[in-house]
Design a protein around this motif. Structure first.
Motif, mmCIF file in Angstrom:
data_model
loop_
_atom_site.group_PDB
_atom_site.id
_atom_site.type_symbol
_atom_site.label_atom_id
_atom_site.label_comp_id
_atom_site.label_asym_id
_atom_site.label_seq_id
_atom_site.Cartn_x
_atom_site.Cartn_y
_atom_site.Cartn_z
ATOM 1 N N ARG A 81 0.641 -1.280 0.075
ATOM 2 C CA ARG A 81 0.127 0.011 0.262
ATOM 3 C C ARG A 81 0.860 1.209 0.060
ATOM 4 O O ARG A 81 0.491 2.458 0.179
ATOM 5 N N GLU A 82 2.120 1.117 -0.139
ATOM 6 C CA GLU A 82 3.038 2.232 -0.550
ATOM 7 C C GLU A 82 3.528 2.597 -1.793
ATOM 8 O O GLU A 82 3.968 3.683 -1.971
ATOM 9 N N ILE A 83 2.986 1.969 -2.693
ATOM 10 C CA ILE A 83 3.338 2.060 -4.136
ATOM 11 C C ILE A 83 1.817 2.111 -4.738
ATOM 12 O O ILE A 83 1.015 1.325 -4.665
ATOM 13 N N LEU A 84 1.915 3.315 -5.755
ATOM 14 C CA LEU A 84 0.780 3.387 -6.735
ATOM 15 C C LEU A 84 1.189 3.531 -7.953
ATOM 16 O O LEU A 84 1.922 4.564 -8.416
ATOM 17 N N CYS A 85 0.634 2.658 -8.905
ATOM 18 C CA CYS A 85 0.774 2.905 -10.348
ATOM 19 C C CYS A 85 -0.372 3.583 -11.020
ATOM 20 O O CYS A 85 -1.474 3.252 -10.854
ATOM 21 N N VAL A 86 0.217 4.577 -11.771
ATOM 22 C CA VAL A 86 -0.740 5.236 -12.613
ATOM 23 C C VAL A 86 -0.931 4.989 -13.914
ATOM 24 O O VAL A 86 0.082 4.760 -14.530
ATOM 25 N N VAL A 87 -2.303 4.549 -14.400
ATOM 26 C CA VAL A 87 -2.324 4.132 -15.823
ATOM 27 C C VAL A 87 -3.501 4.864 -16.261
ATOM 28 O O VAL A 87 -4.265 5.707 -15.864
ATOM 29 N N GLU A 88 -3.624 4.590 -17.678
ATOM 30 C CA GLU A 88 -4.563 5.618 -18.429
ATOM 31 C C GLU A 88 -5.970 4.964 -18.302
ATOM 32 O O GLU A 88 -6.994 5.561 -18.193
ATOM 33 N N LYS A 89 -6.109 3.507 -18.417
ATOM 34 C CA LYS A 89 -7.225 3.145 -18.568
ATOM 35 C C LYS A 89 -7.395 1.560 -17.903
ATOM 36 O O LYS A 89 -6.446 0.949 -17.579
ATOM 37 N N PRO A 90 -8.650 1.097 -17.465
ATOM 38 C CA PRO A 90 -8.853 -0.135 -16.801
ATOM 39 C C PRO A 90 -8.254 -1.501 -17.272
ATOM 40 O O PRO A 90 -7.490 -2.205 -16.543
ATOM 41 N N THR A 91 -8.038 -1.305 -18.754
ATOM 42 C CA THR A 91 -7.427 -2.664 -19.349
ATOM 43 C C THR A 91 -5.740 -2.687 -19.076
ATOM 44 O O THR A 91 -5.003 -3.546 -19.126
ATOM 45 N N ASP A 92 -5.278 -1.435 -18.779
ATOM 46 C CA ASP A 92 -3.864 -1.290 -18.384
ATOM 47 C C ASP A 92 -3.454 -2.287 -17.203
ATOM 48 O O ASP A 92 -2.457 -2.541 -16.984
ATOM 49 N N VAL A 93 -4.509 -1.912 -16.070
ATOM 50 C CA VAL A 93 -4.527 -2.599 -15.016
ATOM 51 C C VAL A 93 -4.191 -4.363 -15.253
ATOM 52 O O VAL A 93 -3.736 -4.769 -14.638
ATOM 53 N N ILE A 94 -5.219 -4.645 -16.138
ATOM 54 C CA ILE A 94 -5.416 -6.017 -16.314
ATOM 55 C C ILE A 94 -3.958 -6.654 -16.825
ATOM 56 O O ILE A 94 -3.568 -7.613 -16.397
ATOM 57 N N THR A 95 -3.479 -5.758 -17.836
ATOM 58 C CA THR A 95 -2.217 -5.972 -18.516
ATOM 59 C C THR A 95 -1.077 -6.158 -17.394
ATOM 60 O O THR A 95 -0.027 -7.015 -17.375
ATOM 61 N N ILE A 96 -1.092 -5.223 -16.342
ATOM 62 C CA ILE A 96 0.087 -5.107 -15.640
ATOM 63 C C ILE A 96 -0.203 -6.233 -14.740
ATOM 64 O O ILE A 96 0.802 -7.015 -14.291
ATOM 65 N N GLU A 97 -1.300 -6.659 -14.218
ATOM 66 C CA GLU A 97 -1.636 -7.582 -13.388
ATOM 67 C C GLU A 97 -1.224 -9.045 -13.932
ATOM 68 O O GLU A 97 -0.638 -9.689 -13.121
ATOM 69 N N LYS A 98 -1.311 -9.262 -15.176
ATOM 70 C CA LYS A 98 -0.945 -10.537 -15.812
ATOM 71 C C LYS A 98 0.596 -10.731 -15.881
ATOM 72 O O LYS A 98 0.915 -11.969 -16.048
ATOM 73 N N THR A 99 1.275 -9.702 -15.686
ATOM 74 C CA THR A 99 2.798 -9.847 -15.643
ATOM 75 C C THR A 99 3.061 -10.507 -14.460
ATOM 76 O O THR A 99 4.242 -11.155 -14.271
ATOM 77 N N GLY A 100 2.291 -10.229 -13.404
ATOM 78 C CA GLY A 100 2.795 -10.719 -12.051
ATOM 79 C C GLY A 100 3.951 -10.128 -11.380
ATOM 80 O O GLY A 100 4.538 -10.569 -10.274
ATOM 81 N N GLU A 101 4.441 -8.912 -12.049
ATOM 82 C CA GLU A 101 5.692 -8.205 -11.493
ATOM 83 C C GLU A 101 5.219 -7.308 -10.580
ATOM 84 O O GLU A 101 6.096 -6.748 -9.894
ATOM 85 N N TYR A 102 4.096 -6.733 -10.454
ATOM 86 C CA TYR A 102 3.784 -5.804 -9.621
ATOM 87 C C TYR A 102 2.614 -5.970 -8.456
ATOM 88 O O TYR A 102 1.578 -6.823 -8.807
ATOM 89 N N ASN A 103 2.913 -5.518 -7.241
ATOM 90 C CA ASN A 103 1.817 -5.810 -6.200
ATOM 91 C C ASN A 103 1.322 -4.764 -5.424
ATOM 92 O O ASN A 103 1.024 -4.828 -4.161
ATOM 93 N N GLY A 104 1.433 -3.554 -6.140
ATOM 94 C CA GLY A 104 0.916 -2.274 -5.230
ATOM 95 C C GLY A 104 -0.298 -2.025 -5.640
ATOM 96 O O GLY A 104 -1.092 -2.475 -6.201
ATOM 97 N N LEU A 105 -0.803 -0.711 -5.398
ATOM 98 C CA LEU A 105 -2.061 -0.248 -5.667
ATOM 99 C C LEU A 105 -2.132 0.578 -7.087
ATOM 100 O O LEU A 105 -1.008 0.626 -7.795
#
Ligand SMILES: [Zn+2]
Length: 205
Positions: A81-105
């Motif tokens: 909860r100390e790192i926040l990833c800023v994306v343009e659109k909801p599908t970007d969240v899904i793409t980043i989640e699929k990499t399994g490399e990121y665990n922040g908000l």
């Protein structure tokens, strides 16, 4: 052929053809497939759309699409909860989640600043972002915006609003030559970004 089509089918074709990547021919094909399907496709779509209409909402915290508010990511005790990833659109969240490399908000902007298209800072989800960064005590804001002029403008604007926050680290996705790419054939913009954002090797070796 349009003149002989019932107006209901014509409406369906018109709606489908507004979807990016779907031209009028494809829209026509999909429409006839749905209508003539023996699989009761029309009813199945009605059911799924009404379920979406009733239960899908936008998370009032991060702006992600979810069936809960706050969404599963905002509620999860397992996220950093100390790192926040800023994306343009909801599908970007899904793409980043699929990499399994990121665990922040996350924080979904629902667009980027684009003076040419008349999109200003107040038209996208920026004020809530600044509020969250302060409220949550975020230590790192990580930008994962497209490396184009709109993405850069948006990032620069947000960074200018974060200057008064102490001990905040600001990062962006590494940009440059894709894996398997070739320096000789890279465009100048990509190559100059790759040089500017070169990464340190000795930390990883
Ligand atoms: Zn959320």
């Amino acid at each position: 052929m349009k003149e002989i089509l019932p107006k209901q089918i014509e409406s369906l074709i018109n709606i489908l053809s507004t979807i990016p990547g779907i031209g009028s021919k494809t829209a026509e094909r999909i429409s006839f497939y749905i209508i003539t399907s023996k699989d009761n496709m029309v009813q199945k779509l009605i059911d799924v759309f009404s379920d979406i209409k009733e239960n899908i909402k936008i998370c009032s915290e991060c702006g992600m699409i979810s069936d809960t508010d706050p969404c599963h990511i905002c509620l999860s005790p397992d996220r950093n909860r100390e790192i926040l990833c800023v994306v343009e659109k909801p599908t970007d969240v899904i793409t980043i989640e699929k990499t399994g490399e990121y665990n922040g908000l996350y924080h979904v902007l629902w667009g980027v600043i684009s003076p040419l298209e008349g999109v200003g800072p107040s038209d996208i989800n920026i004020s809530k972002l600044i509020e969250r960064i302060k409220k949550l005590g975020i230590k790192e804001v990580f930008f994962a915006l497209d490396p184009d002029s709109e993405g850069e403008t948006t990032m620069a604007f947000i960074v200018s609003k974060l200057r008064d926050i102490e001990d905040l680290s600001i990062t962006t996705i590494a940009r440059g030559i894709p894996l398997g790419g070739n320096i000789e054939y890279s465009d100048m913009y990509t190559l100059s970004r790759a040089i500017r954002f070169r990464t340190k090797l000795n930390d990883n070796l």
